[in-house]
Design a protein around this motif. Structure first.
Motif, PDB file in Angstrom:
ATOM      1  N   VAL A  25       0.832  -1.200   0.000  1.00  0.00           N
ATOM      2  CA  VAL A  25       0.000   0.000   0.000  1.00  0.00           C
ATOM      3  C   VAL A  25       0.865   1.247   0.000  1.00  0.00           C
ATOM      4  O   VAL A  25       2.061   1.197   0.280  1.00  0.00           O
ATOM      5  N   SER A  26       0.231   2.359  -0.292  1.00  0.00           N
ATOM      6  CA  SER A  26       0.844   3.665  -0.093  1.00  0.00           C
ATOM      7  C   SER A  26      -0.188   4.514   0.639  1.00  0.00           C
ATOM      8  O   SER A  26      -1.380   4.240   0.581  1.00  0.00           O
ATOM      9  N   GLY A  27       0.256   5.513   1.357  1.00  0.00           N
ATOM     10  CA  GLY A  27      -0.694   6.388   2.037  1.00  0.00           C
ATOM     11  C   GLY A  27      -0.892   6.029   3.502  1.00  0.00           C
ATOM     12  O   GLY A  27      -0.102   5.318   4.108  1.00  0.00           O
ATOM     13  N   ARG A  28      -1.997   6.521   4.051  1.00  0.00           N
ATOM     14  CA  ARG A  28      -2.302   6.368   5.473  1.00  0.00           C
ATOM     15  C   ARG A  28      -2.922   5.007   5.778  1.00  0.00           C
ATOM     16  O   ARG A  28      -3.659   4.463   4.968  1.00  0.00           O
ATOM     17  N   LEU A  29      -2.625   4.495   6.973  1.00  0.00           N
ATOM     18  CA  LEU A  29      -3.186   3.233   7.431  1.00  0.00           C
ATOM     19  C   LEU A  29      -4.016   3.454   8.687  1.00  0.00           C
ATOM     20  O   LEU A  29      -3.710   4.330   9.494  1.00  0.00           O
ATOM     21  N   ALA A  30      -5.028   2.624   8.857  1.00  0.00           N
ATOM     22  CA  ALA A  30      -5.804   2.585  10.102  1.00  0.00           C
ATOM     23  C   ALA A  30      -5.685   1.183  10.673  1.00  0.00           C
ATOM     24  O   ALA A  30      -5.822   0.197   9.950  1.00  0.00           O
ATOM     25  N   PHE A  31      -5.414   1.102  11.952  1.00  0.00           N
ATOM     26  CA  PHE A  31      -5.335  -0.167  12.662  1.00  0.00           C
ATOM     27  C   PHE A  31      -6.580  -0.257  13.532  1.00  0.00           C
ATOM     28  O   PHE A  31      -6.692   0.446  14.537  1.00  0.00           O
ATOM     29  N   VAL A  32      -7.513  -1.115  13.119  1.00  0.00           N
ATOM     30  CA  VAL A  32      -8.820  -1.181  13.756  1.00  0.00           C
ATOM     31  C   VAL A  32      -8.815  -2.245  14.849  1.00  0.00           C
ATOM     32  O   VAL A  32      -8.442  -3.397  14.612  1.00  0.00           O
TER      33      VAL A  32
END
Length: 135
Positions: A25-32
């Protein structure tokens, strides 16, 4: 979309059984955080019913990722925690029912399944968390 590649074929490994070995991936990640079968009122859904609990846990997860502006197609990785992994086909069936329409022909996200002795409460059969690439 920030998902760049779903690696499904690795010459040194057998064919992927429906999930990606890796996702870039590229960009922002969310860890749910892990989600269990609790409804909006805080009540357990589907006592003793793995399918119903999986559906509710995924529904909760989906509510969170849509609040972030994402959808199932943006999920990079699931981690599943189950009391009895011999029932994994039930989880796969519910997962595919809910997320396949968003994925189309793409493989499922990377995935890990862990059998655990117990979860958040004794009534829970499954918990699922996710890593999401935010659009």
């Amino acid at each position: 979309m920030p998902i760049e590649q779903r690696l499904t074929d690795v010459s040194a490994l057998p064919p992927s059984p429906g999930y990606a070995h890796a996702v870039t991936v590229s960009g922002r990640l969310a860890f749910v955080s892990g989600q269990v079968a609790i409804d909006k009122a805080g009540k357990v859904v589907g006592a003793d019913d793995l399918g119903a609990q999986t559906r509710q846990a995924l529904s909760n997860l989906h509510a969170i990722i849509t609040e972030l502006g994402a959808d199932w197609s943006d999920v990079i990785r699931f981690t599943w925690y189950m009391l009895d992994v011999s029932e994994v086909q039930t989880v796969r069936d519910v997962r595919d029912e809910l997320i396949r329409p968003a994925l189309g022909d793409a493989h499922n996200p990377a995935s890990t399944l862990i059998q655990v002795a117990a979860l958040f409460g004794p009534e829970f059969l499954i918990e699922v968390d996710a890593v999401v690439a935010l659009p």
